[in-house]
Design a protein around this motif. Structure first.
Motif, PDB file in Angstrom:
ATOM      1  N   ASP A 141     -91.735  -8.211 -27.044  1.00  0.00           N
ATOM      2  CA  ASP A 141     -91.449  -8.741 -25.713  1.00  0.00           C
ATOM      3  C   ASP A 141     -89.964  -8.616 -25.388  1.00  0.00           C
ATOM      4  O   ASP A 141     -89.587  -8.255 -24.262  1.00  0.00           O
ATOM      5  N   ALA A 142     -89.120  -8.888 -26.376  1.00  0.00           N
ATOM      6  CA  ALA A 142     -87.678  -8.822 -26.149  1.00  0.00           C
ATOM      7  C   ALA A 142     -87.209  -7.393 -25.889  1.00  0.00           C
ATOM      8  O   ALA A 142     -86.316  -7.159 -25.067  1.00  0.00           O
ATOM      9  N   LYS A 143     -87.816  -6.425 -26.566  1.00  0.00           N
ATOM     10  CA  LYS A 143     -87.407  -5.028 -26.421  1.00  0.00           C
ATOM     11  C   LYS A 143     -87.896  -4.395 -25.122  1.00  0.00           C
ATOM     12  O   LYS A 143     -87.325  -3.403 -24.668  1.00  0.00           O
ATOM     13  N   THR A 144     -88.954  -4.928 -24.556  1.00  0.00           N
ATOM     14  CA  THR A 144     -89.548  -4.291 -23.371  1.00  0.00           C
ATOM     15  C   THR A 144     -89.407  -5.115 -22.102  1.00  0.00           C
ATOM     16  O   THR A 144     -89.817  -4.663 -21.038  1.00  0.00           O
ATOM     17  N   ARG A 145     -88.826  -6.286 -22.193  1.00  0.00           N
ATOM     18  CA  ARG A 145     -88.757  -7.189 -21.041  1.00  0.00           C
ATOM     19  C   ARG A 145     -87.962  -6.578 -19.891  1.00  0.00           C
ATOM     20  O   ARG A 145     -88.295  -6.762 -18.717  1.00  0.00           O
ATOM     21  N   ARG A 146     -86.917  -5.854 -20.211  1.00  0.00           N
ATOM     22  CA  ARG A 146     -86.034  -5.308 -19.173  1.00  0.00           C
ATOM     23  C   ARG A 146     -86.331  -3.857 -18.822  1.00  0.00           C
ATOM     24  O   ARG A 146     -85.549  -3.230 -18.091  1.00  0.00           O
ATOM     25  N   VAL A 147     -87.414  -3.318 -19.301  1.00  0.00           N
ATOM     26  CA  VAL A 147     -87.767  -1.928 -18.988  1.00  0.00           C
ATOM     27  C   VAL A 147     -88.163  -1.827 -17.521  1.00  0.00           C
ATOM     28  O   VAL A 147     -88.970  -2.613 -17.020  1.00  0.00           O
TER      29      VAL A 147
END
Length: 309
Positions: A141-147
């Motif tokens: 979730d942390a790695k893809t939240r700002r995609v």
């Protein structure tokens, strides 16, 4: 080389199971053996086709089976009672590929199909090391939240992230929408993407994509390759059904284009050979070529007063 069992040496009937090829194309290919006395029956449901063959002799059956296996190497996944789920597990195990899911939606599609397959836990974690693990899920979730780019772009990034976090060979993901599902099958180099209408059973398509990826086989027409970090083209997110029979044939460039390329290549080689010869003949001074050719022609003519013998 595969050695035939006693049962295979004596059987005169079999059922071949294919996925991702129009039934009309399979039936058309099998008709060639009907002319030789092999009875052919073809039934399909969605993208899956069952082809029953009844031959007069075991040798006749084996000839038809091998020919169809060569023609439909990517689409033919098993025989008899073999299911697509079992074939996928066999492919993953045979090629030593480990599979995880990047999200719970993809896990739900696969779990119901794989939980009854023996040894499936050897190649699929059933979420234990991926989406069902709270720590892993929080990291994803942390790695893809700002995609940026919407749910599909986030799902693609999530597939790449879970591969890096868990260290498996393949990862599956999906985005469920109102009337279709976007499927992702990722490896470390990139990701296969296909959008499937919900009426076409996305779970089966996901299994077939995984089977082909594990075996290194070409994907079905309509499945596209996507590199990580690049924007997903809009056409990848449109549901594709099976192509027409004319479009389902293996994609081979027309012979005319191959012939034209060869002729152009030959012409280019001749031009280069001529240029090299001219360079050598003139000692590198191409401006002197006309004079050289003129003198060569003059030398070949008889001089005045010469006698022809």
């Amino acid at each position: 080389m595969k050695h035939l069992t006693h049962e295979e040496k004596t059987q005169t009937a079999c059922v071949l199971r294919l996925f991702g090829m129009p039934a009309a194309a399979v039936r058309q290919a099998a008709q060639a053996f009907a002319a030789e006395g092999t009875a052919v029956r073809c039934r399909s449901r969605g993208a899956e086709t069952l082809l029953a063959l009844q031959a007069e002799t075991p040798a006749q059956l084996e000839k038809a089976r091998k020919a169809l296996q060569r023609q439909f190497a990517a689409q033919l996944y098993g025989e008899g009672e073999t299911t697509l789920a079992a074939a996928t597990v066999q492919a993953l195990e045979a090629h030593k590929k480990l599979l995880v899911c990047a999200d719970a939606a993809a896990g739900a599609l696969l779990e119901t199909r794989l939980e009854t397959v023996a040894v499936a836990e050897k190649v699929f974690d059933f979420g234990a090391m991926s989406y069902a693990d709270e720590k892993i899920r929080a990291k994803l979730d942390a790695k893809t939240r700002r995609v940026k780019g919407g749910p599909a772009a986030m799902a693609l990034a999530r597939v790449q992230a879970v591969l890096r976090l868990v260290g498996t060979d393949l990862a599956a993901g999906c985005v469920e929408r109102a009337e279709d599902t976007v499927l992702f099958v990722g490896s470390r180099r990139g990701c296969w993407v296909r959008t499937v209408a919900d009426t076409d059973t996305p779970a089966l398509w996901l299994l077939d994509m995984l089977r082909r990826a594990a075996c290194g086989l070409p994907q079905a027409a309509g499945t596209s390759w996507q590199k990580y970090g690049n924007a997903i083209p809009p056409e990848f997110l449109i549901a594709h059904g099976l192509p027409d029979v004319s479009e389902a044939a293996p994609a081979k460039p027309p012979r005319e284009r191959h012939l034209l390329r060869r002729l152009l290549l030959l012409l280019l080689l001749l031009v280069l050979a001529g240029a090299a010869a001219a360079w050598y003949y003139t000692g590198g001074d191409l401006t002197a070529l006309p004079q050289k050719l003129q003198s060569l022609g003059a030398d070949s003519l008889p001089h005045s007063g010469a006698k022809l013998i």
